[in-house]
Design an enzyme around this catalytic site. Structure first.
Site, PDB file in Angstrom:
ATOM      1  N   LYS A  25       0.812  -1.223   0.000  1.00 53.28           N
ATOM      2  CA  LYS A  25       0.000   0.000   0.000  1.00 53.28           C
ATOM      3  C   LYS A  25       0.849   1.279   0.000  1.00 53.28           C
ATOM      4  O   LYS A  25       0.492   2.267  -0.623  1.00 53.28           O
ATOM      5  CB  LYS A  25      -0.961   0.011   1.194  1.00 53.28           C
ATOM      6  CG  LYS A  25      -2.096  -0.996   1.060  1.00 53.28           C
ATOM      7  CD  LYS A  25      -3.066  -0.865   2.219  1.00 53.28           C
ATOM      8  CE  LYS A  25      -4.221  -1.818   2.081  1.00 53.28           C
ATOM      9  NZ  LYS A  25      -5.250  -1.586   3.119  1.00 53.28           N
ATOM     10  N   GLY A  46      -5.646   2.038  18.141  1.00 56.84           N
ATOM     11  CA  GLY A  46      -4.703   1.734  17.065  1.00 56.84           C
ATOM     12  C   GLY A  46      -4.201   3.007  16.410  1.00 56.84           C
ATOM     13  O   GLY A  46      -4.811   4.081  16.550  1.00 56.84           O
ATOM     14  N   ASP A  59     -10.456   2.959   1.990  1.00 62.72           N
ATOM     15  CA  ASP A  59     -10.796   2.449   3.331  1.00 62.72           C
ATOM     16  C   ASP A  59     -11.625   3.486   4.093  1.00 62.72           C
ATOM     17  O   ASP A  59     -12.543   3.141   4.845  1.00 62.72           O
ATOM     18  CB  ASP A  59      -9.529   2.126   4.126  1.00 62.72           C
ATOM     19  CG  ASP A  59      -8.889   0.824   3.650  1.00 62.72           C
ATOM     20  OD1 ASP A  59      -9.592   0.000   3.037  1.00 62.72           O
ATOM     21  OD2 ASP A  59      -7.683   0.650   3.881  1.00 62.72           O
ATOM     22  N   ARG A  91       3.373   6.324  17.975  1.00 62.16           N
ATOM     23  CA  ARG A  91       2.661   6.244  16.687  1.00 62.16           C
ATOM     24  C   ARG A  91       1.355   7.049  16.746  1.00 62.16           C
ATOM     25  O   ARG A  91       0.953   7.667  15.771  1.00 62.16           O
ATOM     26  CB  ARG A  91       2.355   4.795  16.329  1.00 62.16           C
ATOM     27  CG  ARG A  91       3.568   4.004  15.924  1.00 62.16           C
ATOM     28  CD  ARG A  91       3.170   2.636  15.405  1.00 62.16           C
ATOM     29  NE  ARG A  91       2.827   2.632  13.996  1.00 62.16           N
ATOM     30  CZ  ARG A  91       2.197   1.624  13.381  1.00 62.16           C
ATOM     31  NH1 ARG A  91       1.839   0.553  14.063  1.00 62.16           N
ATOM     32  NH2 ARG A  91       1.921   1.680  12.093  1.00 62.16           N
ATOM     33  N   GLY A 116      -2.164   2.240   9.491  1.00 65.12           N
ATOM     34  CA  GLY A 116      -2.779   2.810   8.292  1.00 65.12           C
ATOM     35  C   GLY A 116      -4.300   2.824   8.384  1.00 65.12           C
ATOM     36  O   GLY A 116      -4.953   3.793   7.971  1.00 65.12           O
ATOM     37  N   ALA A 117      -4.880   1.762   8.952  1.00 58.58           N
ATOM     38  CA  ALA A 117      -6.340   1.697   9.060  1.00 58.58           C
ATOM     39  C   ALA A 117      -6.854   2.794   9.987  1.00 58.58           C
ATOM     40  O   ALA A 117      -7.879   3.433   9.716  1.00 58.58           O
ATOM     41  CB  ALA A 117      -6.754   0.327   9.571  1.00 58.58           C
TER      42      ALA A 117
HETATM   43  P1  ATR Z   1      -2.623  -1.353   9.516  1.00 55.19           P
HETATM   44  O1  ATR Z   1      -1.822  -0.504   8.583  1.00 55.19           O
HETATM   45  O2  ATR Z   1      -3.397  -2.454   8.835  1.00 55.19           O
HETATM   46  O3  ATR Z   1      -3.464  -0.560  10.448  1.00 55.19           O
HETATM   47  P2  ATR Z   1      -0.345  -1.751  11.274  1.00 55.19           P
HETATM   48  O4  ATR Z   1       0.275  -0.488  10.812  1.00 55.19           O
HETATM   49  O5  ATR Z   1       0.513  -2.960  11.398  1.00 55.19           O
HETATM   50  O6  ATR Z   1      -1.544  -2.213  10.343  1.00 55.19           O
HETATM   51  O7  ATR Z   1      -1.064  -1.459  12.683  1.00 55.19           O
HETATM   52  C1  ATR Z   1      -1.538  -2.465  13.489  1.00 55.19           C
HETATM   53  C2  ATR Z   1      -2.135  -1.851  14.763  1.00 55.19           C
HETATM   54  O8  ATR Z   1      -2.473  -2.902  15.660  1.00 55.19           O
HETATM   55  C3  ATR Z   1      -1.167  -0.929  15.489  1.00 55.19           C
HETATM   56  O9  ATR Z   1      -1.898   0.107  16.097  1.00 55.19           O
HETATM   57  C4  ATR Z   1      -0.576  -1.881  16.542  1.00 55.19           C
HETATM   58  O10 ATR Z   1      -0.038  -1.252  17.673  1.00 55.19           O
HETATM   59  P3  ATR Z   1       1.514  -0.808  17.693  1.00 55.19           P
HETATM   60  O11 ATR Z   1       1.596   0.460  16.925  1.00 55.19           O
HETATM   61  O12 ATR Z   1       1.838  -0.659  19.139  1.00 55.19           O
HETATM   62  O13 ATR Z   1       2.274  -1.932  17.039  1.00 55.19           O
HETATM   63  C5  ATR Z   1      -1.808  -2.662  16.919  1.00 55.19           C
HETATM   64  N1  ATR Z   1      -1.449  -3.919  17.581  1.00 55.19           N
HETATM   65  C6  ATR Z   1      -0.952  -5.033  17.005  1.00 55.19           C
HETATM   66  N2  ATR Z   1      -0.737  -5.985  17.952  1.00 55.19           N
HETATM   67  C7  ATR Z   1      -1.104  -5.446  19.149  1.00 55.19           C
HETATM   68  C8  ATR Z   1      -1.129  -5.918  20.513  1.00 55.19           C
HETATM   69  N3  ATR Z   1      -0.736  -7.155  20.818  1.00 55.19           N
HETATM   70  N4  ATR Z   1      -1.592  -5.083  21.470  1.00 55.19           N
HETATM   71  C9  ATR Z   1      -1.997  -3.828  21.176  1.00 55.19           C
HETATM   72  N5  ATR Z   1      -1.989  -3.318  19.908  1.00 55.19           N
HETATM   73  C10 ATR Z   1      -1.569  -4.121  18.910  1.00 55.19           C
END
Ligand code: ATR
Length: 284
Positions: free
Chosen positions: A71, A133, A107, A162, A136-137
């Protein structure tokens, strides 16, 4: 309608790509509207994405969807970056126009269209919206909420830096709260949106206590595998209204289909059921 005898070809690219449900959605619409077109899966390795996108027409495609992990690359290689893609810094829908590669991110549209459909009054005056979160989403959804006139959003992410970046990117209407304070933050919420990957394919759901949340609160999850995530199940158990992630997936496909094939498709209950059945089968 497409010109007689000319098959318009679109595709979804990713690595891996077998899991993508986009072909199911677009092929269903192509059939329904009697369009001379096709929609394929294209496995494109990370090292090959530049060549593929810069030669999209030569590969025989009028456009494509883009999924993980391409993406950001799709955004980077586009000649024309539309507003939603700029807001997110990533693109999921591309098309050729006058020899130029155009990129947008649908999205945002997908999430907002489904939220409007399921909760028409979500933008009430005293809304208190929590986004979990900061990937990107989350950016796509924050952009949609702000564009719809939402005056304030509270953002929580495991990695606070982030979330701070998202706040910097969009401006002052966002408050960042420490992840450890999530249970207190959700108590007064009117809308809680999980944009993290937690809960996907049966992994642990977000560890957020919904038991003390106001009964008028709506809980939304962008994860759609399973269709009813643990987070949504818990919310339902407390009598809260829920919005699943499948509707977002279906609605985000609408602008691309219209761009490539010239017909704005409708997300029907039948389409929802078709894709829901496919998700259900894959979880068995
Ligand atoms: P996308 O672009 O699809 O949103 P991403 O950038 O990988 O995917 O983001 C994934 C989200 O899930 C992030 O907010 C991530 O938190 P971090 O920024 O701390 O990594 C969150 N996430 C993934 N695993 C997690 C966990 N075990 N506990 C809390 N947040 C989690």
């Amino acid at each position: 309608m497409t010109e007689l005898g000319v098959t318009k070809r679109a595709c979804v690219i990713g690595w891996p790509i077998e899991h993508s449900r986009s072909p199911l959605i677009h092929e269903c619409w192509l059939k329904h509207y009697g369009i001379n077109g096709c929609y394929l899966r294209q496995a494109v390795k990370p090292g090959d994405v530049a060549d593929f996108l810069l030669n999209l027409e030569a590969h025989g495609f009028v456009g494509c969807n883009v999924t993980v992990p391409h993406k950001e690359a799709a955004y980077k290689f586009a000649d024309v970056k539309h507003d939603a893609a700029q807001a997110v810094g990533a693109a999921n829908t591309l098309w050729m126009e006058n020899g130029e590669l155009h990129a947008t991110n649908t999205d945002t549209y997908g999430f907002m269209a489904y939220l409007d459909q399921k909760v028409p009054n979500w933008i009430a005056k005293d809304q208190r919206i929590i986004v979990l979160g900061a990937g990107g989403a989350a950016r796509a959804i924050v952009y949609g909420l702000l564009s719809a006139g939402c005056p304030h959003i509270t953002l929580l992410n495991r990695t606070k830096a982030r979330a701070d970046e998202v706040k910097m990117h969009f401006g002052g209407e966002i408050s960042v709260v420490d992840w450890q304070d999530r249970n207190a933050a959700v108590k007064d919420a009117t809308l809680v949106i999980n944009t993290t990957s937690l809960g996907m394919n049966g992994t642990a759901q977000p560890d957020v206590d919904l038991s003390k949340v106001d009964k008028a609160c709506v809980v939304s999850d962008i994860v759609y595998t399973p269709l009813e995530t643990g987070f949504l199940k818990t919310a339902k158990g407390y009598g809260l209204m829920t919005v699943d992630g499948l509707g977002m997936l279906l609605h985000q496909a609408v602008p691309g289909f219209e761009q490539w094939f010239g017909v704005r498709p409708t997300v029907t209950d039948d389409l929802y059921q078709l894709v829901a059945d496919d998700v259900w089968k894959s979880q068995c």
